[in-house]
Design an enzyme around this catalytic site. Structure first.
Site, PDB file in Angstrom:
ATOM      1  N   HIS A 283      61.686  46.343  42.099  1.00 37.01           N
ATOM      2  CA  HIS A 283      61.918  44.954  41.982  1.00 37.01           C
ATOM      3  C   HIS A 283      60.666  44.944  40.492  1.00 37.01           C
ATOM      4  O   HIS A 283      60.014  43.478  40.047  1.00 37.01           O
ATOM      5  CB  HIS A 283      61.010  43.888  42.614  1.00 37.01           C
ATOM      6  CG  HIS A 283      62.173  44.478  44.297  1.00 37.01           C
ATOM      7  ND1 HIS A 283      64.090  43.178  43.769  1.00 37.01           N
ATOM      8  CD2 HIS A 283      62.100  44.941  45.296  1.00 37.01           C
ATOM      9  CE1 HIS A 283      64.552  44.502  45.597  1.00 37.01           C
ATOM     10  NE2 HIS A 283      63.400  44.716  45.632  1.00 37.01           N
TER      11      HIS A 283
ATOM     12  N   LYS B 259      27.687  42.589  47.294  1.00 36.90           N
ATOM     13  CA  LYS B 259      27.657  42.428  48.512  1.00 36.90           C
ATOM     14  C   LYS B 259      28.528  41.722  49.546  1.00 36.90           C
ATOM     15  O   LYS B 259      29.631  41.979  50.278  1.00 36.90           O
ATOM     16  CB  LYS B 259      26.478  43.356  49.752  1.00 36.90           C
ATOM     17  CG  LYS B 259      27.330  44.000  51.437  1.00 36.90           C
ATOM     18  CD  LYS B 259      27.818  45.443  50.792  1.00 36.90           C
ATOM     19  CE  LYS B 259      27.991  45.580  52.176  1.00 36.90           C
ATOM     20  NZ  LYS B 259      28.891  46.778  51.901  1.00 36.90           N
TER      21      LYS B 259
ATOM     22  N   LYS C 285      39.172  49.784  46.106  1.00 31.82           N
ATOM     23  CA  LYS C 285      37.764  50.609  45.600  1.00 31.82           C
ATOM     24  C   LYS C 285      38.466  51.227  44.421  1.00 31.82           C
ATOM     25  O   LYS C 285      36.383  51.390  43.807  1.00 31.82           O
ATOM     26  CB  LYS C 285      38.270  52.128  46.672  1.00 31.82           C
ATOM     27  CG  LYS C 285      37.567  51.400  48.260  1.00 31.82           C
ATOM     28  CD  LYS C 285      36.039  50.836  48.761  1.00 31.82           C
ATOM     29  CE  LYS C 285      35.791  50.853  49.932  1.00 31.82           C
ATOM     30  NZ  LYS C 285      36.376  48.875  50.168  1.00 31.82           N
TER      31      LYS C 285
ATOM     32  N   ASN D 175      20.780  29.052  46.519  1.00 33.06           N
ATOM     33  CA  ASN D 175      21.736  30.068  46.662  1.00 33.06           C
ATOM     34  C   ASN D 175      22.886  28.998  46.919  1.00 33.06           C
ATOM     35  O   ASN D 175      23.260  28.038  47.255  1.00 33.06           O
ATOM     36  CB  ASN D 175      21.863  30.652  48.173  1.00 33.06           C
ATOM     37  CG  ASN D 175      22.602  31.662  48.417  1.00 33.06           C
ATOM     38  OD1 ASN D 175      23.763  32.191  47.965  1.00 33.06           O
ATOM     39  ND2 ASN D 175      23.328  31.148  49.536  1.00 33.06           N
ATOM     40  N   GLY D 176      24.018  29.232  46.277  1.00 31.67           N
ATOM     41  CA  GLY D 176      25.142  28.064  46.388  1.00 31.67           C
ATOM     42  C   GLY D 176      25.245  27.803  44.747  1.00 31.67           C
ATOM     43  O   GLY D 176      25.224  28.622  43.867  1.00 31.67           O
TER      44      GLY D 176
ATOM     45  N   TRP E 259      22.858  36.749  41.906  1.00 30.88           N
ATOM     46  CA  TRP E 259      24.170  36.932  41.689  1.00 30.88           C
ATOM     47  C   TRP E 259      25.098  35.336  40.601  1.00 30.88           C
ATOM     48  O   TRP E 259      24.894  34.391  41.509  1.00 30.88           O
ATOM     49  CB  TRP E 259      25.366  36.943  42.720  1.00 30.88           C
ATOM     50  CG  TRP E 259      26.998  37.669  42.112  1.00 30.88           C
ATOM     51  CD1 TRP E 259      26.894  38.766  41.911  1.00 30.88           C
ATOM     52  CD2 TRP E 259      27.672  37.168  42.263  1.00 30.88           C
ATOM     53  NE1 TRP E 259      28.228  38.823  41.256  1.00 30.88           N
ATOM     54  CE2 TRP E 259      29.003  37.862  41.319  1.00 30.88           C
ATOM     55  CE3 TRP E 259      28.168  35.231  42.129  1.00 30.88           C
ATOM     56  CZ2 TRP E 259      30.081  37.466  41.100  1.00 30.88           C
ATOM     57  CZ3 TRP E 259      29.215  34.967  41.704  1.00 30.88           C
ATOM     58  CH2 TRP E 259      30.510  35.749  41.261  1.00 30.88           C
TER      59      TRP E 259
ATOM     60  N   GLU F 142      36.899  48.928  41.898  1.00 30.51           N
ATOM     61  CA  GLU F 142      35.052  48.457  42.519  1.00 30.51           C
ATOM     62  C   GLU F 142      34.250  49.351  41.796  1.00 30.51           C
ATOM     63  O   GLU F 142      33.043  48.749  41.612  1.00 30.51           O
ATOM     64  CB  GLU F 142      34.842  47.422  43.520  1.00 30.51           C
ATOM     65  CG  GLU F 142      35.071  48.383  44.679  1.00 30.51           C
ATOM     66  CD  GLU F 142      34.944  47.154  45.976  1.00 30.51           C
ATOM     67  OE1 GLU F 142      34.685  47.886  47.006  1.00 30.51           O
ATOM     68  OE2 GLU F 142      33.828  46.393  45.903  1.00 30.51           O
TER      69      GLU F 142
ATOM     70  N   CYS G   8      23.569  33.975  45.950  1.00 34.17           N
ATOM     71  CA  CYS G   8      21.691  35.161  46.442  1.00 34.17           C
ATOM     72  C   CYS G   8      21.389  34.819  47.349  1.00 34.17           C
ATOM     73  O   CYS G   8      21.677  34.816  47.995  1.00 34.17           O
ATOM     74  CB  CYS G   8      21.093  34.092  45.211  1.00 34.17           C
ATOM     75  SG  CYS G   8      22.155  33.467  43.636  1.00 34.17           S
TER      76      CYS G   8
ATOM     77  N   ARG H  72      22.386  40.599  48.200  1.00 33.16           N
ATOM     78  CA  ARG H  72      23.762  38.880  48.122  1.00 33.16           C
ATOM     79  C   ARG H  72      23.118  38.988  46.575  1.00 33.16           C
ATOM     80  O   ARG H  72      24.077  37.896  45.959  1.00 33.16           O
ATOM     81  CB  ARG H  72      22.899  37.820  48.222  1.00 33.16           C
ATOM     82  CG  ARG H  72      22.743  37.993  49.978  1.00 33.16           C
ATOM     83  CD  ARG H  72      21.538  36.863  50.469  1.00 33.16           C
ATOM     84  NE  ARG H  72      22.219  36.153  51.789  1.00 33.16           N
ATOM     85  CZ  ARG H  72      22.907  35.612  52.437  1.00 33.16           C
ATOM     86  NH1 ARG H  72      23.086  34.461  51.076  1.00 33.16           N
ATOM     87  NH2 ARG H  72      23.145  35.010  53.171  1.00 33.16           N
TER      88      ARG H  72
ATOM     89  N   GLU I 250      43.168  48.672  50.059  1.00 36.91           N
ATOM     90  CA  GLU I 250      42.023  49.474  49.866  1.00 36.91           C
ATOM     91  C   GLU I 250      41.857  50.427  48.839  1.00 36.91           C
ATOM     92  O   GLU I 250      41.121  50.312  48.518  1.00 36.91           O
ATOM     93  CB  GLU I 250      41.716  49.754  51.399  1.00 36.91           C
ATOM     94  CG  GLU I 250      40.973  50.534  51.696  1.00 36.91           C
ATOM     95  CD  GLU I 250      39.420  49.711  51.226  1.00 36.91           C
ATOM     96  OE1 GLU I 250      39.465  48.486  51.345  1.00 36.91           O
ATOM     97  OE2 GLU I 250      38.455  50.354  51.958  1.00 36.91           O
TER      98      GLU I 250
END
Ligand code: AGP
Length: 607
Positions: A502, A602, A483, A98-99, A74, A486, A2, A27, A479
């Site tokens: 395989h 982010k 994308k 935060n944590g 978050w 997300e 956060c 955050r 990548e």
């Protein structure tokens, strides 16, 4: 995970806190809240969802008080509801955090036995209840907070205010950053310098285990043993001006269009235009003495590091290890002498990568950070920094920072190669010339909106998508798949093209588009064979290649995006832009929340 902020101000604190929370929304945006002291009492306002909801509530009814704390969340422990929104506390104390408090369950059980009444499902509330319990037993706020910190396991940046103490804030840091800002007869706490930027440039950073007592007159710092310590006040260079969308629909769209400039600016710092030689100013160790590289990152930054590994092995001819940071730390690999640790991060605040930094430092391994945010914890605590000059990246999905990371890592490989004598000046000049062509080629990729639209229309209806690539372009397949997950909420997987046979080939049918990252080069023919195998099983191939490669694959492709022909060494940078543009367009077509997709933040500041 956060953003937190605290203010002892000269005017109403709530608008100042709200502004700082806007700068910290990267955050997390599950909920937000503010607590202020009004006539000695704690008043609190919280709202579920994005900060805009809290702002609307404050616009309806203002929150008075010139001292206060704020939080943007978050969610980790407890659903993202108003009830679980910070600040947490009682009539005596209010706390933002935060944590993660890892021993919250034991503390909660103990405190409940002592009669403390919890009102949320969060780990944070245990800190508030612990401090409140200490206050109930007659301790002063400073004693109550100081005693509580010693009981906490896990990671935290904390800020707290106390009823009856209108000009007092206490903050603490362990494993999550906290900065103290010095204003004109005002004081601030914030998760980073950006939060404080328009308020003050004079900033002191806590170290792990520190806690601070902040009054209008200044701040006193104490270490984990309670001894008073000095923490230097620095002049921050972080600019606090708001970043706008510049006429684009989304920050992500704007940031995509900044690719040519960002890659150009990054190269400008790293390549001498006259000699075409790479410059590596202030590396953590003599590049000629580097015998091994250990690359670490998370998410997209890890994929950039993966391409970096390929480049380093190719031109510097030294072994390169790579790990996702969350695995690296607990795998605890033995670090050989002569190893350079390379951390890759946009924010410089990712908790897992910061833990890797600690691990490397503990092992005595020099650490180089490839980082975008100049005054981030990672930038401050590394032995050396190669900064990506991507500028502020606001969209949660990384775009320009990713290609800037690729650019820096490609240059790093060239610099080490030259220093070690595995790359000769002529080849270095060829490769830097190839890098210098990327900005112009990137502009052409961005212009191909018609193809991007056609590809996006195919992908938007898919439930599953496969991305294939080989060598450094496997990183770009990863990548592309990330994308799509997300920002489009489409299940996507990336495979090294040769690995598909395989197992994953069993997934292929007419409903599974296969996006192939297939530039011309030494690996093209092998990739083409793998694509034939997919096409033979009904796979709907979407081929990204240059004119020559596209011509060879056109017969089996349902869609082809033709990119400018570049040296295969730099192709990953260019093809990254294409897969990002495609995902962006799919997200627009699907109408998702492009810049702030669900469940994400982010910067991931918890383990
Ligand atoms: C990329 O689009 C993601 N948002 C995410 O994977 C990100 O790259 C990762 O969390 C690492 O962040 P960092 O670069 O700030 O360390």
């Amino acid at each position: 995970m956060c953003g937190i902020v605290g203010v002892i101000g000269n005017g109403p604190a709530a608008p100042v806190i709200l502004g700082a929370l806007q700068r910290l929304e990267y955050r997390g945006y599950d909920s937000a809240g503010i607590a202020t002291l009004v006539n000695g009492h704690i008043e609190r306002r919280r709202a579920e969802g994005k900060l805009a909801n809290l702002a609307a509530s404050l616009a309806r009814t203002a929150l008075a008080g010139s001292t206060g704390i704020g939080h943007t969340r978050w969610a980790t422990h407890g659903a993202p509801t108003e009830r679980n929104a910070h600040p947490h506390g009682t009539a005596r104390v209010s706390i933002v955090h935060n944590g993660i408090i890892e021993n919250h369950a034991e503390l909660r059980a103990e405190l409940e036995r002592e009669g403390q009444e919890f009102t949320s499902e969060t780990d944070t509330e245990t800190v508030a209840q612990l401090v409140d319990f200490n206050l109930r037993r007659g301790m002063t706020p400073i004693e109550a907070a100081g005693a509580a910190f010693g009981r906490l396991h896990g990671a935290y940046a904390l800020a707290m205010v106390f009823a009856g103490h209108p000009e007092l804030m206490i903050g603490a840091q362990f494993g999550a950053p906290l900065a103290v800002g010095y204003g004109q007869h005002e004081m601030f706490l914030g998760s980073d310098a950006l939060a404080l930027a328009p308020l003050t440039r004079r900033v002191a950073y806590l170290r792990d285990g520190d806690w601070t007592v902040v009054t209008r007159e200044g701040a006193a710092f104490f270490d984990a043993e309670g001894a008073e310590v000095t923490r230097e006040i620095r002049l921050s260079s972080v600019a606090g001006g708001g970043v706008g969308k510049g006429g684009y629909r989304h920050f992500m769209e704007k940031e995509l269009h900044e690719h040519p400039a960002v890659i150009g600016d990054t190269l400008h710092r790293m390549v001498d235009p006259a000699s075409r030689a790479v410059m590596l100013p202030g590396l953590a160790m003599d590049p000629a003495a580097i015998e091994r590289v250990s690359l670490v990152g998370c998410g997209g930054a890890y994929y950039a590091a993966l391409a970096g590994r390929g480049w380093i092995e190719e031109v510097a001819r030294i072994p390169a290890d790579i790990d996702v940071a969350s695995e690296f730390r607990y795998r605890a690999p033995p670090m050989a002498a002569g190893t350079l640790g390379v951390l890759v991060s946009q924010s410089g605040e990712t908790a897992d990568t910061l833990a890797a930094l600690k691990y490397l430092r503990h092992a005595g391994t020099p650490v180089l950070s490839v980082v975008n945010v100049a005054e981030s914890t990672m930038a401050r605590e590394s032995d050396a920094v190669l900064q990506t000059v991507a500028g502020p990246e606001i969209a949660v999905a990384s775009t320009k920072a990713f290609t800037a990371q690729l650019t820096v890592l490609a240059c790093l490989a060239l610099g080490i190669g030259r220093a070690r004598g595995t790359l000769h000046a002529a080849r270095e000049a060829e490769l830097t010339a190839a890098l210098l062509q990327v900005p112009a080629a990137a502009a052409l990729v961005l212009e191909d909106t018609a193809t991007i639209q056609r590809v996006a229309e195919r992908l938007m209806v898919a439930r599953d998508v496969l991305y294939l690539g080989r060598g450094t372009c496997f990183a770009i397949a990863l990548e592309g798949a990330l994308k799509l997950k997300e920002i489009c909420y489409i299940h996507a997987e990336a495979y090294a093209a040769g690995e598909m046979k395989h197992g994953p080939i069993a997934l292929i049918d007419r409903d599974v588009p296969v996006v192939a990252i297939a530039p011309s080069g030494p690996l093209f023919e092998k990739t083409a064979s793998n694509l034939q195998e997919a096409a033979a099983r009904g796979g709907q191939l979407i081929v990204l290649s240059d004119a020559e490669g596209a011509a060879k694959l056109r017969r089996i492709a349902v869609e082809t995006m033709v990119l400018p022909r570049v040296d295969p060494f730099v192709a990953p940078i260019l093809y990254a832009i294409a897969v990002q543009m495609i995902a962006y367009q799919v997200a627009v077509l699907k109408g998702t929340d492009v810049d702030q997709p669900r469940n994400l933040a982010k910067s991931v500041t918890v383990e």
